[in-house]
Design an enzyme around this catalytic site. Structure first.
Site, PDB file in Angstrom:
ATOM      1  N   SER A 139       0.866  -1.191   0.000  1.00  0.00           N
ATOM      2  CA  SER A 139       0.000   0.000   0.000  1.00  0.00           C
ATOM      3  C   SER A 139       0.896   1.231   0.000  1.00  0.00           C
ATOM      4  CB  SER A 139      -0.852  -0.006   1.272  1.00  0.00           C
ATOM      5  OG  SER A 139      -1.488   1.234   1.447  1.00  0.00           O
ATOM      6  N   TYR A 152      -1.879  -1.255  10.731  1.00  0.00           N
ATOM      7  CA  TYR A 152      -2.022  -1.500   9.289  1.00  0.00           C
ATOM      8  C   TYR A 152      -0.841  -0.891   8.520  1.00  0.00           C
ATOM      9  CZ  TYR A 152      -3.716  -1.474   4.501  1.00  0.00           C
ATOM     10  OH  TYR A 152      -3.813  -1.662   3.142  1.00  0.00           O
TER      11      TYR A 152
HETATM   12  N1  LIG Z   1      -8.740  -0.853  -1.209  1.00  0.00           N
HETATM   13  C1  LIG Z   1      -7.771  -0.029  -0.877  1.00  0.00           C
HETATM   14  O1  LIG Z   1      -7.975   1.190  -0.733  1.00  0.00           O
HETATM   15  C2  LIG Z   1      -6.378  -0.560  -0.682  1.00  0.00           C
HETATM   16  C3  LIG Z   1      -5.335   0.379  -0.668  1.00  0.00           C
HETATM   17  C4  LIG Z   1      -4.044  -0.078  -0.493  1.00  0.00           C
HETATM   18  C5  LIG Z   1      -3.795  -1.432  -0.333  1.00  0.00           C
HETATM   19  N2  LIG Z   1      -4.837  -2.315  -0.338  1.00  0.00           N
HETATM   20  C6  LIG Z   1      -4.522  -3.732  -0.144  1.00  0.00           C
HETATM   21  O2  LIG Z   1      -5.051  -4.468  -1.226  1.00  0.00           O
HETATM   22  C7  LIG Z   1      -5.263  -5.821  -0.815  1.00  0.00           C
HETATM   23  C8  LIG Z   1      -6.632  -6.266  -1.307  1.00  0.00           C
HETATM   24  O3  LIG Z   1      -7.609  -5.507  -0.641  1.00  0.00           O
HETATM   25  P1  LIG Z   1      -8.965  -5.022  -1.338  1.00  0.00           P
HETATM   26  O4  LIG Z   1      -8.942  -3.555  -1.335  1.00  0.00           O
HETATM   27  O5  LIG Z   1      -9.220  -5.747  -2.574  1.00  0.00           O
HETATM   28  O6  LIG Z   1      -9.978  -5.446  -0.172  1.00  0.00           O
HETATM   29  P2  LIG Z   1     -11.257  -6.400  -0.149  1.00  0.00           P
HETATM   30  O7  LIG Z   1     -12.190  -6.059  -1.254  1.00  0.00           O
HETATM   31  O8  LIG Z   1     -11.757  -6.312   1.265  1.00  0.00           O
HETATM   32  O9  LIG Z   1     -10.654  -7.855  -0.420  1.00  0.00           O
HETATM   33  C9  LIG Z   1      -9.864  -8.500   0.534  1.00  0.00           C
HETATM   34  C10 LIG Z   1      -9.682  -9.958   0.153  1.00  0.00           C
HETATM   35  O10 LIG Z   1      -8.899 -10.587   1.175  1.00  0.00           O
HETATM   36  C11 LIG Z   1      -9.580 -11.758   1.599  1.00  0.00           C
HETATM   37  N3  LIG Z   1      -9.341 -12.044   3.003  1.00  0.00           N
HETATM   38  C12 LIG Z   1      -9.593 -11.219   4.053  1.00  0.00           C
HETATM   39  N4  LIG Z   1      -9.323 -11.854   5.196  1.00  0.00           N
HETATM   40  C13 LIG Z   1      -8.881 -13.099   4.860  1.00  0.00           C
HETATM   41  C14 LIG Z   1      -8.452 -14.225   5.601  1.00  0.00           C
HETATM   42  N5  LIG Z   1      -8.443 -14.208   6.948  1.00  0.00           N
HETATM   43  N6  LIG Z   1      -8.079 -15.340   4.947  1.00  0.00           N
HETATM   44  C15 LIG Z   1      -8.104 -15.385   3.591  1.00  0.00           C
HETATM   45  N7  LIG Z   1      -8.499 -14.342   2.832  1.00  0.00           N
HETATM   46  C16 LIG Z   1      -8.887 -13.218   3.458  1.00  0.00           C
HETATM   47  C17 LIG Z   1     -11.057 -11.463   1.349  1.00  0.00           C
HETATM   48  O11 LIG Z   1     -11.767 -12.671   1.149  1.00  0.00           O
HETATM   49  P3  LIG Z   1     -12.722 -13.391   2.225  1.00  0.00           P
HETATM   50  O12 LIG Z   1     -13.426 -12.319   2.989  1.00  0.00           O
HETATM   51  O13 LIG Z   1     -13.624 -14.218   1.353  1.00  0.00           O
HETATM   52  O14 LIG Z   1     -11.818 -14.222   3.052  1.00  0.00           O
HETATM   53  C18 LIG Z   1     -10.996 -10.689   0.046  1.00  0.00           C
HETATM   54  O15 LIG Z   1     -10.958 -11.586  -1.038  1.00  0.00           O
HETATM   55  C19 LIG Z   1      -5.089  -5.838   0.702  1.00  0.00           C
HETATM   56  O16 LIG Z   1      -3.820  -6.368   1.017  1.00  0.00           O
HETATM   57  C20 LIG Z   1      -5.153  -4.369   1.078  1.00  0.00           C
HETATM   58  O17 LIG Z   1      -4.418  -4.095   2.245  1.00  0.00           O
HETATM   59  C21 LIG Z   1      -6.117  -1.906  -0.514  1.00  0.00           C
END
Ligand SMILES: NC(=O)c1ccc[n+]([C@@H]2O[C@H](COP(=O)([O-])OP(=O)(O)OC[C@H]3O[C@@H](n4cnc5c(N)ncnc54)[C@H](OP(=O)(O)O)[C@@H]3O)[C@@H](O)[C@H]2O)c1
Length: 259
Positions: A139, A152
């Protein structure tokens, strides 16, 4: 299976888009997350649309034994992983001393330990084959301390640091490690992290755009792929290393606060 990518957190958001992009390019997939229904729907859609194979693995990656169980399962099935995308992760807002410790502990388990262990498990096979790519989803939060999201931001600092060091260690091995550093992206992340009403998430990049930039950056072996920022946000980010930490942290804190 061939040209197989293992993607954690493929049931939603950036991970789901990364899976779709890999399928569009004709590669097979192993998708990991907790929600089986979402993964099975994705499998059905991608297999019928792109004629590829998708293996669904339902795991909670905060469970201590999950990464090794994933690795062993794929070994038993003779599935070789060419691309490892450690994407699953979540955040959480609030003062460190007031937040639910178990939630922060789970965050460290998922964002740090599971990512590190999966990398450690799959990397030796890639080195032996002299071929493989790892994309760790970090991130822009990794580039500064994050008051009100202290854990985080710290987990993501670990991810970028680890990824960059490994990329350097692995020069000449045929294996690359890239870190994807998204800004605020329109996924389930803001809701899961309790940040839907923070100023940071009032305007977001699309998950597809971030996934495309991440995937292409990984293919070309880029070290850090910063994605999803406006020009103004990129400009501000460039000044972060030059400004006193107190100024940076005051700005970061304002962005985490819910309205
Ligand atoms: N969105 C943003 O603004 C942003 C910004 C910077 C970085 N990121 C990073 O991008 C990555 C993806 O996030 P996203 O934004 O796509 O969020 P998201 O839509 O909430 O997706 C998160 C994914 O992680 C899975 N997950 C969560 N807890 C888990 C667990 N205990 N075991 C296995 N899988 C798990 C969820 O699946 P299940 O719930 O089905 O397990 C889901 O598929 C993360 O690492 C996040 O930190 C996001």
């Amino acid at each position: 299976m061939q040209n197989t990518a293992l993607i954690t957190g493929a049931s939603a958001g950036i991970g789901r888009e990364l899976a779709i992009i890999h399928a569009e390019k004709g590669g097979d997939l192993v998708v990991v997350a907790r929600r089986q229904e979402q993964l099975e729907d994705l499998k059905a859609e991608l297999e019928s649309r792109h004629g590829i194979k998708v293996r669904v693995l339902v795991f909670d990656l905060t469970d201590r034994g999950a990464p090794s169980a994933v690795y062993q399962q794929l070994k038993d099935e003779d599935i070789e992983i060419e691309i490892l995308i450690n994407n699953a992760g979540f955040g959480g807002v609030g003062k460190f001393h007031q937040r639910d410790w178990n939630e922060d502990l789970a965050m460290i388990h998922l964002n740090v330990l599971a990512l590190t262990e999966l990398t450690r498990l799959f990397l030796p096979d890639m080195i032996t084959r002299r071929s493989g790519k790892i994309l760790n989803v970090s991130s822009t939060a990794s580039l500064m301390p994050g008051p009100l999201q202290a854990v985080y931001f710290a987990t993501k600092a670990f991810v970028t640091s680890l990824s960059n060091a490994l990329a350097y260690e692995l020069r000449g091995t045929g294996v690359t490690v890239s870190a994807l550093l998204p800004g605020a992206t329109g996924t389930e992340f803001a809701r899961v992290s309790g940040m839907e009403r923070s100023p940071l998430f009032q305007k977001t990049a699309s998950a597809r755009r971030v996934a495309e930039e991440g995937y292409n950056g990984m293919l070309s072996g880029r070290l850090n792929i910063i994605s999803g920022l406006s020009l103004w946000q990129r400009f501000r980010l460039a000044f972060v290393p030059l400004l006193p930490k107190s100024i940076v942290m005051s700005e970061v804190k304002k962005l985490q606060q819910t309205r």
